[in-house]
Design a protein around this motif. Structure first.
Motif, PDB file in Angstrom:
ATOM      1  N   VAL A  88       0.808  -1.208   0.000  1.00  0.00           N
ATOM      2  CA  VAL A  88       0.000   0.000   0.000  1.00  0.00           C
ATOM      3  C   VAL A  88       0.842   1.259   0.000  1.00  0.00           C
ATOM      4  CG1 VAL A  88      -1.657   1.356   1.313  1.00  0.00           C
ATOM      5  CG2 VAL A  88      -1.976  -1.097   1.036  1.00  0.00           C
ATOM      6  N   ASP A  89       1.793   1.338   0.933  1.00  0.00           N
ATOM      7  CA  ASP A  89       2.607   2.543   1.031  1.00  0.00           C
ATOM      8  C   ASP A  89       3.376   2.791  -0.258  1.00  0.00           C
ATOM      9  OD1 ASP A  89       3.424   2.245   4.576  1.00  0.00           O
ATOM     10  OD2 ASP A  89       1.691   3.080   3.534  1.00  0.00           O
ATOM     11  N   LYS A  90       3.770   1.717  -0.952  1.00  0.00           N
ATOM     12  CA  LYS A  90       4.514   1.887  -2.193  1.00  0.00           C
ATOM     13  C   LYS A  90       3.600   2.401  -3.304  1.00  0.00           C
ATOM     14  CE  LYS A  90       7.931  -1.599  -0.951  1.00  0.00           C
ATOM     15  NZ  LYS A  90       8.568  -2.890  -1.294  1.00  0.00           N
ATOM     16  N   THR A  91       2.345   1.966  -3.278  1.00  0.00           N
ATOM     17  CA  THR A  91       1.390   2.524  -4.224  1.00  0.00           C
ATOM     18  C   THR A  91       1.179   4.006  -3.935  1.00  0.00           C
ATOM     19  OG1 THR A  91       0.253   0.428  -4.499  1.00  0.00           O
ATOM     20  CG2 THR A  91      -0.980   2.395  -5.078  1.00  0.00           C
ATOM     21  N   ALA A  92       1.045   4.335  -2.675  1.00  0.00           N
ATOM     22  CA  ALA A  92       0.874   5.733  -2.300  1.00  0.00           C
ATOM     23  C   ALA A  92       2.097   6.558  -2.697  1.00  0.00           C
ATOM     24  CB  ALA A  92       0.622   5.846  -0.796  1.00  0.00           C
ATOM     25  N   ARG A  93       3.293   5.962  -2.563  1.00  0.00           N
ATOM     26  CA  ARG A  93       4.508   6.692  -2.949  1.00  0.00           C
ATOM     27  C   ARG A  93       4.538   6.936  -4.458  1.00  0.00           C
ATOM     28  NH1 ARG A  93       7.252   3.753   1.246  1.00  0.00           N
ATOM     29  NH2 ARG A  93       7.918   2.141  -0.211  1.00  0.00           N
ATOM     30  N   LYS A  94       4.084   5.946  -5.224  1.00  0.00           N
ATOM     31  CA  LYS A  94       4.052   6.128  -6.682  1.00  0.00           C
ATOM     32  C   LYS A  94       3.075   7.242  -7.057  1.00  0.00           C
ATOM     33  CE  LYS A  94       5.652   4.235  -9.701  1.00  0.00           C
ATOM     34  NZ  LYS A  94       6.801   4.592 -10.584  1.00  0.00           N
ATOM     35  N   VAL A  95       1.911   7.268  -6.414  1.00  0.00           N
ATOM     36  CA  VAL A  95       0.948   8.335  -6.663  1.00  0.00           C
ATOM     37  C   VAL A  95       1.534   9.685  -6.250  1.00  0.00           C
ATOM     38  CG1 VAL A  95      -1.318   9.254  -6.000  1.00  0.00           C
ATOM     39  CG2 VAL A  95      -1.059   6.820  -6.506  1.00  0.00           C
ATOM     40  N   ALA A  96       2.292   9.696  -5.147  1.00  0.00           N
ATOM     41  CA  ALA A  96       2.928  10.939  -4.708  1.00  0.00           C
ATOM     42  C   ALA A  96       3.954  11.420  -5.729  1.00  0.00           C
ATOM     43  CB  ALA A  96       3.588  10.735  -3.352  1.00  0.00           C
ATOM     44  N   GLN A  97       4.660  10.490  -6.357  1.00  0.00           N
ATOM     45  CA  GLN A  97       5.614  10.865  -7.415  1.00  0.00           C
ATOM     46  C   GLN A  97       4.883  11.493  -8.594  1.00  0.00           C
ATOM     47  OE1 GLN A  97       7.731   7.285  -8.400  1.00  0.00           O
ATOM     48  NE2 GLN A  97       8.841   7.212  -6.447  1.00  0.00           N
ATOM     49  N   LEU A  98       3.758  10.916  -8.951  1.00  0.00           N
ATOM     50  CA  LEU A  98       2.956  11.484 -10.037  1.00  0.00           C
ATOM     51  C   LEU A  98       2.434  12.863  -9.659  1.00  0.00           C
ATOM     52  CD1 LEU A  98       0.959   8.273 -10.980  1.00  0.00           C
ATOM     53  CD2 LEU A  98       2.718   9.367 -12.387  1.00  0.00           C
ATOM     54  N   ALA A  99       2.049  13.030  -8.397  1.00  0.00           N
ATOM     55  CA  ALA A  99       1.493  14.306  -7.944  1.00  0.00           C
ATOM     56  C   ALA A  99       2.539  15.405  -7.968  1.00  0.00           C
ATOM     57  CB  ALA A  99       0.926  14.160  -6.535  1.00  0.00           C
ATOM     58  N   GLN A 100       3.812  15.055  -7.750  1.00  0.00           N
ATOM     59  CA  GLN A 100       4.875  16.052  -7.716  1.00  0.00           C
ATOM     60  C   GLN A 100       5.093  16.712  -9.073  1.00  0.00           C
ATOM     61  OE1 GLN A 100       8.237  13.959  -6.134  1.00  0.00           O
ATOM     62  NE2 GLN A 100       7.396  13.890  -4.054  1.00  0.00           N
ATOM     63  N   LEU A 101       4.566  16.081 -10.126  1.00  0.00           N
ATOM     64  CA  LEU A 101       4.725  16.646 -11.465  1.00  0.00           C
ATOM     65  C   LEU A 101       3.794  17.832 -11.684  1.00  0.00           C
ATOM     66  CD1 LEU A 101       4.864  13.348 -13.548  1.00  0.00           C
ATOM     67  CD2 LEU A 101       6.767  14.674 -12.623  1.00  0.00           C
ATOM     68  N   VAL A 102       2.820  17.995 -10.804  1.00  0.00           N
ATOM     69  CA  VAL A 102       1.810  19.032 -10.983  1.00  0.00           C
ATOM     70  C   VAL A 102       1.801  19.933  -9.753  1.00  0.00           C
ATOM     71  CG1 VAL A 102      -0.621  19.513 -11.409  1.00  0.00           C
ATOM     72  CG2 VAL A 102       0.413  17.429 -12.308  1.00  0.00           C
ATOM     73  N   SER A 103       1.841  21.215  -9.970  1.00  0.00           N
ATOM     74  CA  SER A 103       1.702  22.159  -8.862  1.00  0.00           C
ATOM     75  C   SER A 103       1.066  23.426  -9.394  1.00  0.00           C
ATOM     76  CB  SER A 103       3.072  22.477  -8.245  1.00  0.00           C
ATOM     77  OG  SER A 103       3.938  23.054  -9.201  1.00  0.00           O
TER      78      SER A 103
END
Length: 534
Positions: free
Chosen positions: A75-90
């Motif tokens: 789970v945490d690794k899935t959340a980390r992958k989503v967090a990586q994707l989120a960092q592309l957008v601000s």
């Protein structure tokens, strides 16, 4: 005893049991479910209170008793992958002019797929290595599961739109739902609806085949057709259905993401605020080829972050779709593409003779973009007790007890007053006056289109205005006891300017305001030629 640290872990466990079970996680978490033992021992009434059907709750209870906890490790690794994707957008979403490049840009973060699928894909096309990675490399198993499913599916020609919808959902909705589940930031609060025009018999305008809501605001829509030959028809219907949207409903949202799908052809596009029709991006993508399906999945990922940023631009108060607002004078119900107004007939409050007058007034206003339109002529209800008219466009009044979008600058005020004057020009030339000009009776579609609504108090020029028994005229009440001239409407327009408290009107703006308030203006054409508008 296996313990869930957060909702995401509970959702992942439930999703491993069955993909449909994951949606129960928020309600179960709120009820205090933190462990497998609690899942197994949770009573049936409590499950039902969390909207878990009987068939599902029996399965969850039985398998929670016997299933181990290794699935939750990812789970945490899935959340980390989503967090990586989120960092592309601000910050804010990309502008409309940047949108195509943003949606189709090469990914900076690879998407996970199952190891077996990854190696089979790169064996056939090594170029995909720059876009995907094996799930074992990131541990993002939940995201890998939905991406793999989207790439594994085999498209076959379909005979009904529901079957086609299943393919599209795997490419869009399942991706969005997974990202939203593991996103550690504020939730988008997505709701998907498909082919649901029939859920309200009063909604005459058919909804798109697919639409996504955040709160109650539309952020994405799609149109499905079963044959490749119908792509143009899908594009046309996409543009026509739910075409009435504007700043009052969408806030500062500049565009609406959408797609048209015809058979195996998937066309990504967007509708720009204030511009008719849908704008196509790139070529149509094919549901047949894995390369194009991957591109659609990548677009879905990018679209999620766009919609999340757009959700921040929505107005604080959204239109209460489907709810009836009751006033002392009328009942107003807001639907997706029109507003229905009902007034009970009575000799004192609303005589039958008003119907013909309103028919004439709405006929005069039908071609003016700055006046509310009647979809059909006003008519009596079947039992003859009510006046009914269906109106468009749909919008939030500029001023209400929840909402204040009155112009804040001289430039914005100038645009709004110009629109109102054009509306009055049409009414006055047809021989009618509005008589009820106030910001509560104006809706904002976009910066260049302010729409004058609530024509039910209009009158024939130089006649005493109609005022229902029991209704109070709040603005300049002394005017309503004498014949109403066009200059009376302009007096109220001057009061509109006054009510905004704009400080930098300039000499010309101030002179125009005082001229109208004093009743010295008689035609919209002459007011529109005033130097303030130049």
């Amino acid at each position: 005893m296996a313990r869930f640290e957060n909702i995401a872990e509970l959702a992942t466990f439930l999703g491993k049991l069955d993909a449909d079970y994951a949606e129960y996680a928020p309600a179960l978490w709120q009820k205090g479910i933190k462990t497998l033992r609690q899942l197994a021992n949770f009573s049936e009434p409590h499950y039902l209170a969390c909207a878990v059907p009987e068939g599902h709750l029996d399965d969850i209870k039985a398998r929670a008793d016997t299933t181990g906890h290794p699935q939750i490790v990812a789970v945490d690794k899935t959340a980390r992958k989503v967090a990586q994707l989120a960092q592309l957008v601000s910050g804010p979403p990309p502008s409309f002019d940047q949108l195509e490049a943003y949606l189709f840009r090469h990914p900076d973060v690879k998407l996970p797929v199952s190891d077996a699928k990854y190696y089979s894909l790169i064996a056939a096309n090594e170029a995909l290595m720059s876009k995907i990675e094996p799930a074992s490399a990131s541990g993002a198993e939940a995201l890998a599961e939905v991406v793999t499913a989207a790439l594994r599916m085999q498209y076959e020609p379909v005979e009904d739109e529901i079957s086609l919808a299943g393919f599209v959902d795997m490419l869009l909705w399942h991706i969005w739902r997974c990202i939203d589940m593991y996103d550690q930031g504020p939730k988008l609060g997505m709701r998907r609806k498909r082919n649901c025009a029939e859920d309200s018999a009063a909604v005459k305008g058919k909804r798109p085949d697919f639409f996504l809501l955040s709160s109650t605001a539309l952020l994405f829509k799609g149109e499905d057709k079963t044959s490749e030959a119908e792509l143009e028809k899908a594009m046309e219907e996409l543009s026509n259905k739910l075409k009435q949207w504007g700043a009052a409903v969408q806030g500062k949202v500049e565009y609406l993401l959408c797609y048209a799908c015809a058979g195996s052809q998937f066309q990504m596009c967007a509708m720009r605020l204030g511009t008719p029709g849908a704008f196509r991006f790139h070529r149509p993508l094919s549901l047949v080829t894995v390369e194009d399906r991957l591109q659609i999945v990548l677009i879905a990922v990018q679209s999620y972050w766009i919609m999340k940023a757009q959700a921040e631009q929505l107005p604080v108060v959204l239109l209460p779709i489907g709810r009836t607002e009751i006033t002392t004078f009328s009942k107003v119900q807001i639907f997706d593409s029109f507003v229905q107004k009902r007034i009970t007939f009575s000799n004192e409050a609303w005589p039958h003779s008003r119907c013909q007058l309103m028919d004439n007034i709405y006929a005069a206003s039908k071609d003016c973009p700055f006046l509310i339109h009647a979809q059909q002529p006003p008519h009596a209800s079947q039992n003859g007790k009510e006046y009914i008219v269906d109106l468009e466009p749909v919008g939030q009044p500029v001023l209400s007890k929840h909402f204040d979008q009155r112009p804040q600058s001289s430039g914005e005020l100038k645009k709004s007053i110009r629109c109102i004057l054009h509306a009055l020009k049409v009414l006055h030339q047809a021989g009618y006056a509005h008589t009820d000009l106030q910001w509560e009776n104006i809706i904002l579609q976009h910066a260049e289109q302010w729409v004058l609504i609530d024509l039910e108090f209009a009158c024939v020029v130089n006649t005493v205005p109609f005022t229902p028994v029991g209704h109070t005229r709040k603005m300049r009440p002394e005017l309503y006891t004498q014949p109403w001239s066009t200059s009376c409407d302009f007096m109220l327009v001057g009061d509109l300017m006054e009510a905004c408290h704009v400080q930098n009107l300039g000499d010309q703006g101030t002179k125009l305001k005082h001229c109208m308030q004093a009743g010295r203006c008689s035609t919209a054409a002459s007011v529109l030629e005033h130097p303030w508008f130049i």
